[in-house]
Design a protein around this motif. Sequence first.
Motif, short mmCIF file in Angstrom:
data_model
loop_
_atom_site.label_atom_id
_atom_site.label_comp_id
_atom_site.label_asym_id
_atom_site.label_seq_id
_atom_site.Cartn_x
_atom_site.Cartn_y
_atom_site.Cartn_z
N ASP A 97 -13.69 6.88 -62.19
CA ASP A 97 -15.13 6.63 -62.32
C ASP A 97 -15.49 5.15 -62.16
O ASP A 97 -16.56 4.82 -61.69
CB ASP A 97 -15.63 7.11 -63.69
CG ASP A 97 -15.54 8.62 -63.83
OD1 ASP A 97 -15.50 9.31 -62.79
OD2 ASP A 97 -15.51 9.10 -64.98
N GLY B 228 -8.89 6.66 -68.70
CA GLY B 228 -9.25 7.97 -68.18
C GLY B 228 -8.08 8.79 -67.67
O GLY B 228 -8.27 9.90 -67.19
N THR C 95 -15.31 3.85 -54.20
CA THR C 95 -14.72 4.92 -53.39
C THR C 95 -14.53 4.47 -51.95
O THR C 95 -14.22 5.28 -51.08
CB THR C 95 -15.60 6.18 -53.46
OG1 THR C 95 -16.94 5.82 -53.10
CG2 THR C 95 -15.58 6.79 -54.85
#
Length: 142
Positions: free
Chosen positions: A29, A112, A33
């Motif tokens: 997150d 994460g 990207t």
Amino acid sequence: AAVLLLNLAPDRLIWWDGKTREANPESPDFAYTAFATRAMGQMLKLGQSAKKAGRKNKARARQMLVISSAGDRAVNQTEIRQLIRYLQKFSAVTAYEIPLAENFGHDFISPGQGRNETLYARLIDLIQAAENKPGQAGSFST
């Protein structure tokens, strides 16, 4: 040639995965990207410079700890092993590879991951063991 091209051509953003783009399931997150071609060119140039300097000068560190993940598809595992073998000529190198079965990828230390507590404990153990007995390998084999 590719490094020169990346550093001279206009900067562009390239998706890590052209199909999923910003919805890339492999991307954490907190990460972009996409990557900038100029930044990639500079990283490759730095890597080439370090590799060239390493051929001329021996490592100055007396001991090193190299931790990698067998599940990391973003790096060349053969290059990592070659680098470790090279460094072992000059320094006490402790190498540990997180086994493929544990399914840790490139950013294995990132938030994460969900299983960081056990991995962090193992990393601390590895660091402490390397301080006490430099040059002993973990699951890595040459």
